[in-house]
Design a protein around this motif. Structure first.
Motif, PDB file in Angstrom:
ATOM      1  N   HIS A   1       0.818  -1.211   0.000  1.00 51.61           N
ATOM      2  CA  HIS A   1       0.000   0.000   0.000  1.00 51.61           C
ATOM      3  C   HIS A   1       0.856   1.267   0.000  1.00 51.61           C
ATOM      4  O   HIS A   1       0.698   2.144  -0.868  1.00 51.61           O
ATOM      5  CB  HIS A   1      -0.939  -0.004   1.205  1.00 51.61           C
ATOM      6  CG  HIS A   1      -1.907   1.142   1.212  1.00 51.61           C
ATOM      7  ND1 HIS A   1      -2.973   1.221   0.337  1.00 51.61           N
ATOM      8  CD2 HIS A   1      -1.951   2.266   1.985  1.00 51.61           C
ATOM      9  CE1 HIS A   1      -3.637   2.341   0.575  1.00 51.61           C
ATOM     10  NE2 HIS A   1      -3.049   2.993   1.561  1.00 51.61           N
ATOM     11  N   ALA A   2       1.774   1.368   0.960  1.00 53.44           N
ATOM     12  CA  ALA A   2       2.583   2.578   1.069  1.00 53.44           C
ATOM     13  C   ALA A   2       3.478   2.758  -0.155  1.00 53.44           C
ATOM     14  O   ALA A   2       3.670   3.875  -0.648  1.00 53.44           O
ATOM     15  CB  ALA A   2       3.434   2.536   2.342  1.00 53.44           C
TER      16      ALA A   2
ATOM     17  N   LYS B   1       3.435   5.883  -2.814  1.00 52.64           N
ATOM     18  CA  LYS B   1       4.656   6.675  -2.987  1.00 52.64           C
ATOM     19  C   LYS B   1       5.084   6.735  -4.451  1.00 52.64           C
ATOM     20  O   LYS B   1       5.409   7.809  -4.972  1.00 52.64           O
ATOM     21  CB  LYS B   1       5.779   6.075  -2.144  1.00 52.64           C
ATOM     22  CG  LYS B   1       7.135   6.750  -2.339  1.00 52.64           C
ATOM     23  CD  LYS B   1       8.211   6.019  -1.547  1.00 52.64           C
ATOM     24  CE  LYS B   1       9.586   6.624  -1.826  1.00 52.64           C
ATOM     25  NZ  LYS B   1      10.660   5.888  -1.099  1.00 52.64           N
TER      26      LYS B   1
END
Length: 311
Positions: A60-61, A65
């Protein structure tokens, strides 16, 4: 194109990565690895990210990003023989769904997964997308097909373009050493007998560089759904090992019939490659050239291991 590739250290992924490195349409390349390692030579454009995809929401992160426009998902359990029935297939199914959700949330455009011929009903012999029934008889094939189904159903709701490249029998450098072609190459390079069954079954083999080129062609295409990544040219297993015997100059070490045929082994598994050929892709390696290159690579690996052992 900002491409995120998973499984880029694997047999297929590492060859796909080199293709992406040379593709002028790709402006950024990001690759995941489960633990930090130095990048390989010749991958100057690739940015590596240490990420365990099996951890919930791991992607997810990273997706938020990087905001990749394209994903080529090649990561999965691949341990020889173990992957057919391993419960780890369930973990990879969940991880793939997490990756898809994260990619969609970050505004991604196209998601291509590396699938498998094992998603089909092998009793049909020749596999045609949208025609041959999809009835896998292994957990591996079932998990891959389940993600294919999720990918296709979700992509329409999420506004994505999505495809599954169904791989048949790729071969070449870095293939798992326990498979038939690496086994034959290693045994003959060592000067030791190579034992096989009758070799009567017919299979669809594709050299890894051609397979990688097909995967990138699929990624760059508008094709959706299942797409076979294969040669479309069936050949008997016995002929494969006989060719390796000729190439090595050690044909006398080939022992066909030394092992029993596997019960229930399909007589033929071959694909129709019509869809992938519609992209303009076609194989560039003949079977003999591919086997010559493969044998040379395995022979060099045997020689290097021998030299290391003497140090």
């Amino acid at each position: 194109m900002r491409v995120l590739i998973t499984g880029a250290r694997g047999f297929i992924g590492r060859h796909v990565l080199r293709r992406l490195e040379a593709d002028p349409r790709v402006t950024e390349i990001h690759a995941t690895q489960s633990r930090r390692r130095d990048s390989d030579n010749g991958q100057a454009r690739t940015v590596w990210h240490s990420l365990d995809l099996l951890q919930p929401d791991a992607a997810h992160a990273l997706c938020l990003k990087l905001r990749p426009t394209h994903v080529l998902h090649a990561a999965w359990i691949t341990a020889h023989n173990d992957y057919w029935g391993s419960p780890e297939n369930l973990a990879w199914l969940a991880a793939s769904c997490d990756l898809l959700r994260a990619f969609a949330a970050s505004g991604g455009e196209r998601f291509v997964q590396i699938g498998t011929a094992a998603e089909y009903d092998w009793s049909y012999g020749c596999m045609v997308e949208g025609v041959t029934p999809e009835r896998p008889n292994t957990l591996y094939g079932s998990a891959k097909k389940s993600f294919h189904d999720v990918l296709q159903a979700a992509s329409a709701k999420l506004g994505l373009s999505a495809a599954t490249g169904r791989v048949f029998f790729g071969y070449g450098p870095y293939e798992n050493a326990g498979r038939i072609i690496p086994y034959a190459c290693r045994q003959l390079a060592l000067g030791q007998p190579a034992e096989f069954s009758s070799g009567a079954a017919w299979r669809d083999f594709l050299y890894i560089e051609d397979l990688a080129a097909a995967a990138v062609a699929l990624l760059n295409s508008p094709l959706e759904g299942a797409v076979n990544l294969a040669s479309g040219d069936p050949i008997q297993l016995r002929r494969i090992v006989e060719l390796i015997g000729e190439i090595s100059g050690r044909a006398e070490l080939i022992r066909l019939g030394a092992r029993p045929d596997r019960e229930g082994d399909p007589a033929m598994i071959v694909a129709s490659p019509t869809l992938i050929r519609s992209t303009g892709w076609q194989p560039s390696y003949s079977l003999r050239r591919g086997l010559e290159t493969t044998y040379a690579w395995w022979a060099s690996e045997v020689a290097r291991a021998d030299a290391d052992g003497r140090r």
